[in-house]
Design an enzyme around this catalytic site. Sequence first.
Site, mmCIF file in Angstrom:
data_model
loop_
_atom_site.group_PDB
_atom_site.id
_atom_site.type_symbol
_atom_site.label_atom_id
_atom_site.label_comp_id
_atom_site.label_asym_id
_atom_site.label_seq_id
_atom_site.Cartn_x
_atom_site.Cartn_y
_atom_site.Cartn_z
ATOM 1 N N ALA A 9 0.796 -1.228 0.000
ATOM 2 C CA ALA A 9 0.000 0.000 0.000
ATOM 3 C C ALA A 9 0.826 1.274 0.000
ATOM 4 C CB ALA A 9 -0.946 0.007 1.202
ATOM 5 N N MET A 13 2.397 2.137 -6.878
ATOM 6 C CA MET A 13 1.140 1.579 -7.360
ATOM 7 C C MET A 13 0.139 1.442 -6.218
ATOM 8 S SD MET A 13 -0.264 0.676 -10.137
ATOM 9 C CE MET A 13 -2.026 0.760 -9.869
ATOM 10 N N MET A 126 -3.171 -4.583 -15.959
ATOM 11 C CA MET A 126 -4.579 -4.404 -15.631
ATOM 12 C C MET A 126 -5.277 -3.357 -16.501
ATOM 13 S SD MET A 126 -5.498 -6.360 -13.026
ATOM 14 C CE MET A 126 -4.588 -7.541 -12.033
ATOM 15 N N HIS A 156 10.155 1.656 -19.793
ATOM 16 C CA HIS A 156 9.658 1.926 -18.454
ATOM 17 C C HIS A 156 10.637 2.819 -17.698
ATOM 18 C CE1 HIS A 156 7.065 -1.512 -19.399
ATOM 19 N NE2 HIS A 156 6.279 -1.092 -18.409
ATOM 20 N N HIS A 157 10.210 3.240 -16.536
ATOM 21 C CA HIS A 157 11.013 4.105 -15.671
ATOM 22 C C HIS A 157 12.309 3.411 -15.243
ATOM 23 C CE1 HIS A 157 9.631 1.662 -12.237
ATOM 24 N NE2 HIS A 157 8.467 1.644 -12.884
ATOM 25 N N LYS A 160 12.475 0.234 -12.598
ATOM 26 C CA LYS A 160 11.862 -1.082 -12.844
ATOM 27 C C LYS A 160 12.921 -2.167 -12.743
ATOM 28 C CE LYS A 160 8.716 -3.503 -16.001
ATOM 29 N NZ LYS A 160 7.802 -3.858 -14.896
ATOM 30 N N GLY A 166 6.530 -7.629 -17.991
ATOM 31 C CA GLY A 166 5.557 -8.703 -18.098
ATOM 32 C C GLY A 166 4.583 -8.484 -19.234
#
Length: 268
Positions: A9, A13, A126, A156-157, A160, A166
């Site tokens: 959390a 993300m 997602m 990507h950043h 990563k 993926g």
Amino acid sequence: MYKVAVVGAAGRMGRHLVANIMASDTLELAGAIEIPASPFLGQDAGTLAGKGEAGVKITASLDEVLASGVDAVINFATEGAVDAARAAVAAGSAIVIGTTALTADDRAELKRLADNGGRIVAANNMSVGVNLLFKLVKEAAARLGNEYNVEIVEMHHNQKIDSPSGTAVRLGEVVCEARNWNYDEVVTDGRSGKVGRRPVNEIGMHALRGGDVVGDHTVIFAVEGERLELSHRAGSRDMFARGALLAVEFLMQSSNGLYDMQDVLGLK
């Protein structure tokens, strides 16, 4: 209202997930979990996400959160996805997994859990747009034929940790499914030196890293005289969070099984 817990959390993300759950009319934030060494333990998850107090403190114990009664868990953390799935299934909770680095053994274990009463959505990406891209790429790969060379480029950043992404791997798998190719036999990760002429049955995979890029993916189909490029560019992690919330609501209406976002979005 369905009660949802977020694993990871305090991560980038995770904070987007918390914020989107707090803004939802159908979902309620019921738990926020981080690793035991996290400096954010004890903090309010909503405040950390920039959305004001949620009344949910970040804890290191998923088991305690599950024992309090949650309908679903969302996990985008890079490690421990299968362990979290075992715990969720044992507690009777559904789980949405957005982790990109699942191995074949991990997926086999998720299938076993689903066969034994688990309700699981596991997807490399997602995003609604990316999942439509999967479908379009599969159709293009089938219709254009093997004479069209396939190259996949992702960026990507710079933080990563896995490469290729993926999502890029899944795009390669989609092409292979359409052309009856073996992924491990046809994918070439970058090229260097005098590699010779390009084989017909090959997928070039290229991973770029830099800055704060959320995620860009392009699949190129090239043949003499023309080139088709199918691309998706993510400008915010909210798109992934929104997809995960759709997956939770899908699982609330589903029987046990292992699903992906193609199932959630009705694209199969």
